[in-house]
Design an enzyme around this catalytic site. Structure first.
Site, PDB file in Angstrom:
ATOM      1  N   ARG A  45      44.840 113.015  60.499  1.00  0.00           N
ATOM      2  CA  ARG A  45      45.990 112.218  60.086  1.00  0.00           C
ATOM      3  C   ARG A  45      47.252 113.078  60.173  1.00  0.00           C
ATOM      4  NH1 ARG A  45      41.810 111.416  56.362  1.00  0.00           N
ATOM      5  NH2 ARG A  45      41.018 109.264  56.253  1.00  0.00           N
ATOM      6  N   LYS A  56      42.202 112.739  52.331  1.00  0.00           N
ATOM      7  CA  LYS A  56      42.457 111.865  51.190  1.00  0.00           C
ATOM      8  C   LYS A  56      41.563 112.265  50.018  1.00  0.00           C
ATOM      9  CE  LYS A  56      44.070 107.767  53.696  1.00  0.00           C
ATOM     10  NZ  LYS A  56      43.858 106.313  53.929  1.00  0.00           N
ATOM     11  N   HIS A  73      49.853 108.131  64.234  1.00  0.00           N
ATOM     12  CA  HIS A  73      48.526 107.588  63.956  1.00  0.00           C
ATOM     13  C   HIS A  73      47.884 107.040  65.222  1.00  0.00           C
ATOM     14  CE1 HIS A  73      45.891 106.984  60.556  1.00  0.00           C
ATOM     15  NE2 HIS A  73      45.537 105.802  61.018  1.00  0.00           N
ATOM     16  N   ARG A  91      45.654 109.473  66.746  1.00  0.00           N
ATOM     17  CA  ARG A  91      44.368 109.491  66.039  1.00  0.00           C
ATOM     18  C   ARG A  91      43.468 108.379  66.570  1.00  0.00           C
ATOM     19  NH1 ARG A  91      41.856 110.822  61.027  1.00  0.00           N
ATOM     20  NH2 ARG A  91      41.188 109.046  59.741  1.00  0.00           N
ATOM     21  N   HIS A  93      36.543 109.406  57.466  1.00  0.00           N
ATOM     22  CA  HIS A  93      36.400 108.067  56.884  1.00  0.00           C
ATOM     23  C   HIS A  93      35.247 108.061  55.889  1.00  0.00           C
ATOM     24  CE1 HIS A  93      38.362 106.027  60.631  1.00  0.00           C
ATOM     25  NE2 HIS A  93      39.253 106.412  59.746  1.00  0.00           N
ATOM     26  N   TYR A 142      37.141 100.759  65.970  1.00  0.00           N
ATOM     27  CA  TYR A 142      37.375 101.250  67.326  1.00  0.00           C
ATOM     28  C   TYR A 142      36.358 100.721  68.328  1.00  0.00           C
ATOM     29  CZ  TYR A 142      40.278 104.445  64.685  1.00  0.00           C
ATOM     30  OH  TYR A 142      41.226 104.965  63.830  1.00  0.00           O
TER      31      TYR A 142
END
Length: 314
Positions: A160, A184, A256, A259, A282, A291
């Site tokens: 990110r 995160k 992004h 990414r 993730h 994706y």
């Protein structure tokens, strides 16, 4: 029956809970706080009263709040605000303030699944090759070398943009070809980085040492601005748009998107979805599965070629 309590009091407790107990990123916390503040502002615009209490909140009130912004916000943004309120009221369950979560009684706006933007392989190579060429011209600015390293790193790792600008120099393991990333929720992970990206980072660090001969020991940031401080995510967005235009790519892409490009290209090359999930950081595989649509045509060709019942009998 609701018990008394001010909106501001409990929203502040909630934000502290997100920051200190759940360890969410500053950007995520700002989004939660903004959504809660907007609901308070909506209440004031309706009543002229600044003293919003929890007992003033009902399902109808929340529906009115969402309806007030339907012309200026995408449905995805409205859905996110409703999600914020649901999370907030679930947090309040610990205080036994509500018999029923009013946000749970509000239907989510119907949204279309958003297809991630990405560049094809030729465009990525054209973009990165143009950056490398500009960075290797004799006498070029150190920032030209930085920009090359910046986007080589972003495409090579798929991290990110917030993770990118938070990298420190010691986080890059040149010998092992790995980068340590804090994602995160302050979760750390290690992701591979390619040789091209490592070369560009070495060239950038050499140029950086010439630009700041006294060093920047007080700021360990890998990617620095003109003053020697840490580059921001907003600056990366601005630099990306500038560099895309310079090499003739006029798509309006965010960092992004690189990414997304990273994930799409790995998937199309046959990489395992679980491995991509791990590299992207993730927590849920369903997020990574967004994706899968981009290589559906390739998947169908493989299926038609390989499946016994899809081939014509000779």
């Amino acid at each position: 029956m609701n018990k008394p309590g001010t909106w501001e009091e409990y929203s502040n407790r909630f934000i502290n809970h997100l920051r200190f107990e759940r360890g969410l990123s500053d950007e995520t916390i700002r989004a939660y706080a903004s959504d809660l503040r907007q609901l308070q502002e909506y209440y004031f615009s309706r009543t002229g009263n600044e003293d919003l209490t929890l007992s003033d909140i009902s399902a109808d009130f929340i529906r009115g709040f969402l309806a007030s912004m339907h012309k200026r916000l995408e449905k995805t943004s409205q859905a996110r605000k409703l999600s914020t309120l649901r999370t907030f009221f679930r947090y309040l369950d610990d205080y036994d303030l509500f018999d029923e979560n009013p946000a749970d009684r509000v239907a989510s706006p119907k949204t279309k699944a958003k297809i991630p933007s990405f560049l094809d392989v030729d465009d990525v190579f054209h973009f990165l090759d143009a950056l490398q060429k500009a960075a290797t011209v004799a006498g070029c600015s150190w920032r030209r070398v930085r920009n090359w390293a910046l986007f080589e790193c972003l495409y090579s790792t798929g991290i990110r943009v917030g993770e990118l600008v938070n990298l420190d120099e010691p986080h890059v393991a040149f010998d092992g070809g790995m980068v340590k990333v804090t994602g995160k929720g302050s979760k750390e992970r290690v992701v591979p980085i390619g040789k091209k990206a490592l070369v560009s980072i070495r060239e950038y660090l050499n140029a950086l040492n010439l630009q700041f001969p006294e060093g920047c020991a007080q700021n360990p940031a890998l990617f620095k601005n003109a003053r020697g401080g840490r580059l921001t995510a907003r600056s990366v967005q601005r630099i990306l748009q500038m560099e895309l235009k310079k090499c003739g790519l006029w798509q309006h892409l965010s960092p992004h998107a690189l990414r997304h490009t990273f994930a799409t290209h790995l998937l199309n090359a046959g990489a395992d979805l679980r491995a991509i999930q791990e590299m992207l950081g993730h927590s849920n595989l369903s997020t990574t599965q967004r994706y899968t649509h981009v290589h559906m045509n390739q998947l169908m060709k493989t299926y038609d070629k390989a499946h016994p019942r899809s081939r014509k009998r000779e």
